[in-house]
Design a protein around this motif. Structure first.
Motif, short mmCIF file in Angstrom:
data_model
loop_
_atom_site.label_atom_id
_atom_site.label_comp_id
_atom_site.label_asym_id
_atom_site.label_seq_id
_atom_site.Cartn_x
_atom_site.Cartn_y
_atom_site.Cartn_z
N SER A 49 86.00 30.13 -52.93
CA SER A 49 86.51 31.46 -52.51
C SER A 49 87.99 31.36 -52.14
O SER A 49 88.75 32.27 -52.39
N SER A 50 88.40 30.23 -51.56
CA SER A 50 89.82 29.93 -51.43
C SER A 50 89.98 28.46 -51.76
O SER A 50 89.02 27.80 -52.10
N ASN A 285 94.71 30.03 -46.25
CA ASN A 285 93.97 31.20 -46.74
C ASN A 285 95.03 32.23 -47.11
O ASN A 285 95.67 32.82 -46.24
N THR A 287 94.77 35.12 -48.29
CA THR A 287 94.48 36.51 -47.93
C THR A 287 95.00 36.81 -46.53
O THR A 287 95.71 37.79 -46.30
N SER A 288 94.64 35.92 -45.61
CA SER A 288 95.02 36.18 -44.21
C SER A 288 96.35 35.54 -43.85
O SER A 288 96.85 35.78 -42.75
C1 LIG Z 1 90.44 34.33 -45.67
O1 LIG Z 1 90.82 35.36 -44.80
C2 LIG Z 1 90.13 36.58 -45.06
C3 LIG Z 1 90.72 37.65 -44.16
O2 LIG Z 1 90.77 37.19 -42.83
C4 LIG Z 1 88.64 36.38 -44.82
O3 LIG Z 1 87.94 37.57 -45.10
C5 LIG Z 1 88.15 35.29 -45.75
O4 LIG Z 1 86.79 35.00 -45.47
C6 LIG Z 1 88.96 34.03 -45.54
N1 LIG Z 1 88.56 33.04 -46.53
C7 LIG Z 1 88.09 31.85 -46.19
C8 LIG Z 1 87.68 30.96 -47.29
O5 LIG Z 1 88.01 31.51 -45.02
#
Ligand SMILES: *[C@@H]1O[C@H](CO)[C@@H](O)[C@H](O)[C@H]1NC(C)=O
Ligand SMILES: *[C@@H]1O[C@H](CO)[C@@H](O)[C@H](O)[C@H]1NC(C)=O
Ligand SMILES: *[C@@H]1O[C@H](CO)[C@@H](O)[C@H](O)[C@H]1NC(C)=O
Ligand SMILES: *[C@@H]1O[C@H](CO)[C@@H](O)[C@H](O)[C@H]1NC(C)=O
Ligand SMILES: *[C@@H]1O[C@H](CO)[C@@H](O)[C@H](O)[C@H]1NC(C)=O
Ligand SMILES: *[C@@H]1O[C@H](CO)[C@@H](O)[C@H](O)[C@H]1NC(C)=O
Ligand SMILES: *[C@@H]1O[C@H](CO)[C@@H](O)[C@H](O)[C@H]1NC(C)=O
Ligand SMILES: *[C@@H]1O[C@H](CO)[C@@H](O)[C@H](O)[C@H]1NC(C)=O
Ligand SMILES: *[C@@H]1O[C@H](CO)[C@@H](O)[C@H](O)[C@H]1NC(C)=O
Ligand SMILES: *[C@@H]1O[C@H](CO)[C@@H](O)[C@H](O)[C@H]1NC(C)=O
Ligand SMILES: *[C@@H]1O[C@H](CO)[C@@H](O)[C@H](O)[C@H]1NC(C)=O
Ligand SMILES: *[C@@H]1O[C@H](CO)[C@@H](O)[C@H](O)[C@H]1NC(C)=O
Length: 408
Positions: A49-50, A285, A287-288
């Motif tokens: 996922s990341s 990450n 995204t965040s």
């Molecule tokens: C990355 O950050 C996003 C937003 O906070 C979160 O939804 C997501 O689960 C995170 N990904 C991982 C792999 O931790």
């Protein structure tokens, strides 16, 4: 701890078999042309996922694939291909000019469908990565020996060899007793071949560790900064099955740093002489825009510790901070990696991503530091409160006594 390629299940039992050596042999009829004894550890980044890093090792049970391996012929180079697990393979290709032979390329093939090794991979591809400049070479009729660990970067994977003895273009069936010793072994152990357990650091429980200034450079640019004092706390069983606990300070003067920086993963590898290899993997990450320490691995060759004892945990969540900032913790902090292995950090400041100069960006400080800063504030506030209460009490008291006089 076997089968090792299924990411050694009880990792927390300081998995000493993780790095056991494999012996690999390529034959042409009855005669051996390539023989290799080596330990190999792979650290492979793949997309879940990341960004995520899996650690896979070349297991004891790795076997030579006779179909792809060959002793070479006109137009094709000698090639050793070891297969292990579910469709994973390591290949070493050789060439020679008559007096010197060398490894021309290293190939690693890994199968992302193998969910035991690559959980949550979002691809099922079989990936092949190659490193073309290897730098392993030795005179013909001699054995290349490199007991020190040496890391090779193959695109998405880091491959670390250690305890390596290999020979190609062999004239006998056994490794030649003439050894061509790699530079890394020469610099640290001047002449004699190393016994299986290297002279390692003497446990140093006394005092906090000295602070080291480490960095990782890629393309001549510093991409990771880490200033910290490190103390390793390792529990293991010795040869007599006695449980021993060693607390060892990392000595910055004897430690070199290396590693790699990718978009979402950065790795710092600290090597203290031949005896200790400690690596930190940070994950971003995207995204965040937050990063954290996601993995730690340790390989030690200390006296009394079984050779190549290792401890790995790739699902950690420490040192959390935001992209564009460094993470700081002046207070002592304990990072528990496994029940048998923890790291005490002192005066730590790291920045694994977004390094633009050789200086740290502004720091996000750990809770302990903030709490410690809070103590004087709390004490101050409590004191002012006390003064206020006394003052109010005094004023009330004065008013009361004043009123008392009036009634009389
Ligand atoms: C990355 O950050 C996003 C937003 O906070 C979160 O939804 C997501 O689960 C995170 N990904 C991982 C792999 O931790
Ligand atoms: C290999 O060795 C066996 C027994 O030692 C012998 O019978 C055979 O002929 C040999 N083969 C070759 C190709 O040399
Ligand atoms: C992850 O996916 C991105 C986009 O598909 C790709 O560019 C990148 O190379 C992948 N990383 C790895 C380690 O496979
Ligand atoms: C795999 O994950 C990466 C990073 O999250 C993403 O860019 C890529 O598109 C994904 N690939 C597939 C095939 O889902
Ligand atoms: C690596 O070596 C093998 C065997 O010699 C060869 O087939 C392959 O093409 C080489 N790969 C690269 C990228 O040079
Ligand atoms: C890759 O792994 C999957 C699952 O373990 C297996 O079914 C498949 O045969 C493997 N592929 C190769 C090329 O071995
Ligand atoms: C083979 O290569 C080595 C190192 O590259 C060189 O020193 C040597 O002279 C070469 N020998 C021949 C016969 O070309
Ligand atoms: C290697 O050893 C074989 C057999 O002992 C010999 O025939 C050959 O000439 C040697 N090669 C070199 C380069 O010394
Ligand atoms: C680093 O250098 C390699 C080749 O030398 C190049 O492919 C890569 O794009 C460079 N990376 C950065 C971040 O500049
Ligand atoms: C080392 O670890 C053990 C067990 O986790 C713990 O009891 C001990 O206090 C630790 N020692 C230091 C100096 O951190
Ligand atoms: C060491 O202890 C373990 C578990 O207590 C036991 O299974 C093993 O047989 C012991 N080994 C030796 C050499 O005593
Ligand atoms: C790895 O670390 C995580 C987080 O601290 C922990 O939950 C997990 O149990 C550890 N893994 C092992 C094998 O101890």
């Amino acid at each position: 701890c076997k089968p090792l390629h299924t990411v050694c299940k009880p990792l927390y039992t300081v998995c000493k078999d993780l790095y056991t050596a494999a012996t690999l042999e390529v034959k042409d009829g009855n005669s051996t042309c390539i023989k290799a004894e080596l330990s190999a550890v792979f650290s492979i980044s793949y997309n879940a996922s990341s960004g995520r890093t899996a650690v896979v090792s070349l297991p004891d049970g790795a076997s030579v694939d006779p179909g792809s391996s060959s002793c070479g012929s006109e137009g094709s180079a000698p090639w050793l291909v070891a297969v292990f697990g579910s469709g994973h393979a390591l290949g070493l290709s050789f060439s020679s000019n008559g007096s010197v032979y060398s490894v021309t390329n290293l190939t690693l093939q890994y199968n992302l469908s193998d969910a035991a090794v690559f959980p949550e991979a979002n691809s099922s591809d079989v990936v092949t990565v190659v490193s073309a400049s290897v730098g392993i070479s030795a005179p013909v009729n001699s054995t290349y020996r490199c007991l020190s660990s040496a890391m090779f970067r193959l695109d998405t994977a880091n491959l670390t060899f250690s305890d390596m003895r290999l020979q190609a273009y062999m004239s006998g069936d056994d490794l030649s007793p003439n050894e061509s010793v790699c530079l890394a072994d020469q610099t640290t152990t001047p002449a004699p071949p190393r016994p299986t357990t290297a002279p390692g650091p003497v446990p140093t429980p006394a005092g906090p560790p000295e602070r080291g200034m480490y960095n990782v450079t890629q393309n001549n640019t510093v991409c990771l900064l880490a200033h910290m004092g490190l103390q390793l706390n390792l529990t293991y069983s010795d040869a007599q099955n006695k449980t021993i606990q060693d607390v060892v300070n990392v000595n910055p003067d004897l430690t070199s740093s290396s590693g790699s920086c990718d978009a979402n993963t950065a790795t710092l590898v600290l090597t203290q002489e031949q005896s200790t290899t400690l690596s930190f993997t940070f994950t971003l990450n995207s995204t965040s825009n937050k990063y954290h320490l996601s993995g730690v691995s340790l390989v030690v060759n200390w006296p009394n510790v079984p050779a190549n004892t290792s401890a790995v945990n790739s699902s950690l969540n420490y040192l959390r901070s935001s992209l564009g900032h460094s993470y700081m913790c002046n207070s002592e902090q304990t990072l528990v990696v496994l029940p048998t292995f923890s790291i005490n950090t002192f005066k730590l400041q790291v920045q694994p991503f977004g390094v633009t100069t050789t200086q740290f960006s502004s720091a996000e400080e750990c809770q302990v530091d903030q709490d410690q800063m809070l103590i004087p504030i709390v004490v101050g506030a409590a004191l002012s409160g006390l003064v206020l209460i006394v003052l109010v009490a005094y004023l009330i008291g004065r008013k009361r006594s004043h009123a008392g006089y009036q009634t009389i």
